[in-house]
Structures are given as C-alpha cells and as structure tokens.
Enzyme design. Structure first.
Site, mmCIF file in Angstrom:
data_model
loop_
_atom_site.group_PDB
_atom_site.id
_atom_site.type_symbol
_atom_site.label_atom_id
_atom_site.label_comp_id
_atom_site.label_asym_id
_atom_site.label_seq_id
_atom_site.Cartn_x
_atom_site.Cartn_y
_atom_site.Cartn_z
ATOM 1 N N SER A 5 13.893 -10.423 0.824
ATOM 2 C CA SER A 5 15.665 -10.230 0.865
ATOM 3 C C SER A 5 16.309 -9.977 1.414
ATOM 4 O O SER A 5 17.335 -10.671 1.039
ATOM 5 C CB SER A 5 15.161 -8.494 -0.330
ATOM 6 O OG SER A 5 14.187 -8.596 -1.127
ATOM 7 N N ARG A 33 3.490 -11.878 5.835
ATOM 8 C CA ARG A 33 4.129 -12.967 6.036
ATOM 9 C C ARG A 33 3.400 -13.536 7.111
ATOM 10 O O ARG A 33 3.080 -13.911 7.752
ATOM 11 C CB ARG A 33 5.628 -13.132 5.889
ATOM 12 C CG ARG A 33 5.934 -13.113 4.502
ATOM 13 C CD ARG A 33 7.822 -12.695 3.124
ATOM 14 N NE ARG A 33 7.808 -10.661 4.080
ATOM 15 C CZ ARG A 33 8.558 -9.955 3.965
ATOM 16 N NH1 ARG A 33 9.432 -10.807 3.819
ATOM 17 N NH2 ARG A 33 8.726 -8.710 5.086
ATOM 18 N N HIS A 86 7.951 -11.470 -4.004
ATOM 19 C CA HIS A 86 7.353 -10.380 -4.151
ATOM 20 C C HIS A 86 6.219 -10.720 -5.456
ATOM 21 O O HIS A 86 5.513 -10.395 -6.104
ATOM 22 C CB HIS A 86 8.282 -9.715 -4.714
ATOM 23 C CG HIS A 86 9.294 -8.873 -3.669
ATOM 24 N ND1 HIS A 86 10.727 -8.965 -3.526
ATOM 25 C CD2 HIS A 86 8.943 -7.749 -2.076
ATOM 26 C CE1 HIS A 86 11.157 -7.600 -3.026
ATOM 27 N NE2 HIS A 86 10.079 -7.405 -2.226
ATOM 28 N N LYS A 111 18.175 1.373 4.917
ATOM 29 C CA LYS A 111 19.554 0.370 4.217
ATOM 30 C C LYS A 111 19.865 0.770 3.482
ATOM 31 O O LYS A 111 19.215 1.088 2.467
ATOM 32 C CB LYS A 111 19.344 -1.185 5.264
ATOM 33 C CG LYS A 111 17.958 -1.467 3.600
ATOM 34 C CD LYS A 111 16.858 -2.126 4.666
ATOM 35 C CE LYS A 111 15.068 -2.184 3.379
ATOM 36 N NZ LYS A 111 14.551 -2.667 4.081
HETATM 37 P P1 ADP Z 1 10.370 -2.648 2.019
HETATM 38 O O1 ADP Z 1 12.353 -2.142 2.394
HETATM 39 O O2 ADP Z 1 9.334 -1.284 2.199
HETATM 40 O O3 ADP Z 1 10.024 -3.752 3.320
HETATM 41 P P2 ADP Z 1 10.567 -5.277 0.272
HETATM 42 O O4 ADP Z 1 11.003 -4.318 -0.831
HETATM 43 O O5 ADP Z 1 11.446 -5.407 1.392
HETATM 44 O O6 ADP Z 1 10.986 -3.575 0.595
HETATM 45 O O7 ADP Z 1 8.598 -5.595 0.330
HETATM 46 C C1 ADP Z 1 7.942 -4.947 0.028
HETATM 47 C C2 ADP Z 1 6.977 -5.526 0.310
HETATM 48 O O8 ADP Z 1 6.751 -7.186 -0.656
HETATM 49 C C3 ADP Z 1 6.243 -5.582 1.070
HETATM 50 O O9 ADP Z 1 4.750 -5.730 2.080
HETATM 51 C C4 ADP Z 1 6.882 -7.316 2.220
HETATM 52 O O10 ADP Z 1 5.833 -7.453 2.801
HETATM 53 C C5 ADP Z 1 6.565 -7.922 0.751
HETATM 54 N N1 ADP Z 1 6.841 -9.063 0.586
HETATM 55 C C6 ADP Z 1 8.328 -8.765 0.379
HETATM 56 N N2 ADP Z 1 8.967 -10.474 0.993
HETATM 57 C C7 ADP Z 1 7.751 -11.522 0.737
HETATM 58 C C8 ADP Z 1 7.185 -12.341 0.908
HETATM 59 N N3 ADP Z 1 8.352 -13.418 0.365
HETATM 60 N N4 ADP Z 1 6.006 -12.722 -0.049
HETATM 61 C C9 ADP Z 1 4.671 -11.349 0.344
HETATM 62 N N5 ADP Z 1 5.732 -10.811 0.041
HETATM 63 C C10 ADP Z 1 6.729 -10.068 0.809
#
Ligand code: ADP
Length: 160
Positions: free
Chosen positions: A127, A89, A16, A40
């Site tokens: 995450s 990703r 992020h 979740k």
């Molecule tokens: P959500 O539950 O909305 O997917 P996340 O916090 O998991 O929330 O992710 C928010 C955004 O950040 C999403 O667009 C996800 O693809 C992106 N994201 C998460 N991890 C990474 C990463 N390692 N590299 C690039 N983008 C990421």
C-alpha cells in the site's frame, strides 16, 4: 478452520486480494480484519478502508470483512478464530512479521500465525509503494482495482 487476516488495508491492493484468494481455497472462513488504529497516518478513514475491502471482495465466497481495535489476538479469541494469516513478500517482510508473530504467540500461545506468499506479480507491491507511485504521477492500475485508483486520485486532489 477459521483464519483472521488483519491489516491496515490503506488501501487494499491486488497483493492482499491475491492472498485472500489463496486463503479461501484452504480455510472454511477467512475473516479480513481492518485495523481501526494504524501506526502511520492513513490516507483513508476506517469507513473508506472497510468499504473498499468489501467492494473488492464482493464476489468471493467464504470471506467476512470486519474492523477491529486493540490486540489482534484478543479479537481472534473473542471470535473463536484458530489462526492469524499474514503475507510474506520479500525477505524484508520477514523481520517485522517474525517479531509480530512471536509477540502474538506470547499473548496467545494457542493461536498460530500462518504465512502465505502472493503471486510473483505482486511480490514487490505494498500500500505504501502504490501511494508513492500515485503521488509521483505514476499509474497504479496494475496494482489496485479501478475503483481504488479512482478513490486514491480523489484523495490526492482533496489534499492538494
Ligand atoms: P499492516 O500495516 O498490518 O502491515 P497491510 O495492509 O500493509 O497492514 O498488510 C496486511 C498484510 O498483508 C501483511 O501481512 C502484509 O505482509 C500483507 N501484504 C501486503 N501487501 C502484500 C502483497 N503484495 N502480497 C502479499 N501480502 C501482502
């Protein structure tokens, strides 16, 4: 141009942070929006997720951290935001992100969804994955800031 970067951030990872770092170079303002309700069951409460995002981004200029509930496009409209930012990703992200972008375009045709790719170092981290690694006894120090790893370990202890 002002973009909204919405997510669960449960917890914030270097993936992020990498994306936000790229975005601040491109846009006048990046609003990082921590979702109140996530599909979740989260490890961390909204306050904890917000605090960690704020702490991880303290030195970054041009960033604002907020929380939101309800439709992300409604939040964007109310706050005069021009576009949504999401991370891509692996190809595996594409399906879900595509569906969401199209749904959001249906709700708000004037708000575009933009995608950025992280450094290849963070291509495979999420995450969800780092929670699994830590639960299995692995180290996540390459994937999250120190204070996040500590908070995750405290959570694991509490939930034992
Ligand atoms: P959500 O539950 O909305 O997917 P996340 O916090 O998991 O929330 O992710 C928010 C955004 O950040 C999403 O667009 C996800 O693809 C992106 N994201 C998460 N991890 C990474 C990463 N390692 N590299 C690039 N983008 C990421």
């Amino acid at each position: 141009m002002k973009v909204l970067y919405p997510g669960s951030f449960d917890p914030i990872t270097y993936g992020h942070i990498d994306l936000i770092r790229r975005a601040v170079r491109l846009f006048d303002k990046v609003v990082v929006a921590v979702a109140v309700n996530i599909g979740k069951t989260p490890w961390f409460s909204l306050e904890e997720r917000l605090d960690m995002v704020k702490q991880a981004l303290t030195d970054m200029k041009g960033v604002e951290v907020v929380s939101f509930s309800g439709l992300v496009v409604d939040y964007a409209r109310r706050n005069n935001i021009d576009a949504l930012l999401r991370g891509l990703r692996m190809v595996s992200d594409f399906d879900y992100e595509f569906q969401m972008a199209i749904a959001n375009r249906g709700f708000a045709p004037d708000i575009e969804t933009l995608f950025l790719m992280p450094s290849e170092d963070y291509f495979y981290i999420s995450s969800r994955l780092i929670k699994e690694v830590l639960t299995s006894g692995g180290s996540v120090s390459d994937f999250v800031p120190d204070f996040v790893e500590k908070a995750m370990k405290r959570k694991l202890e509490q939930n034992k």
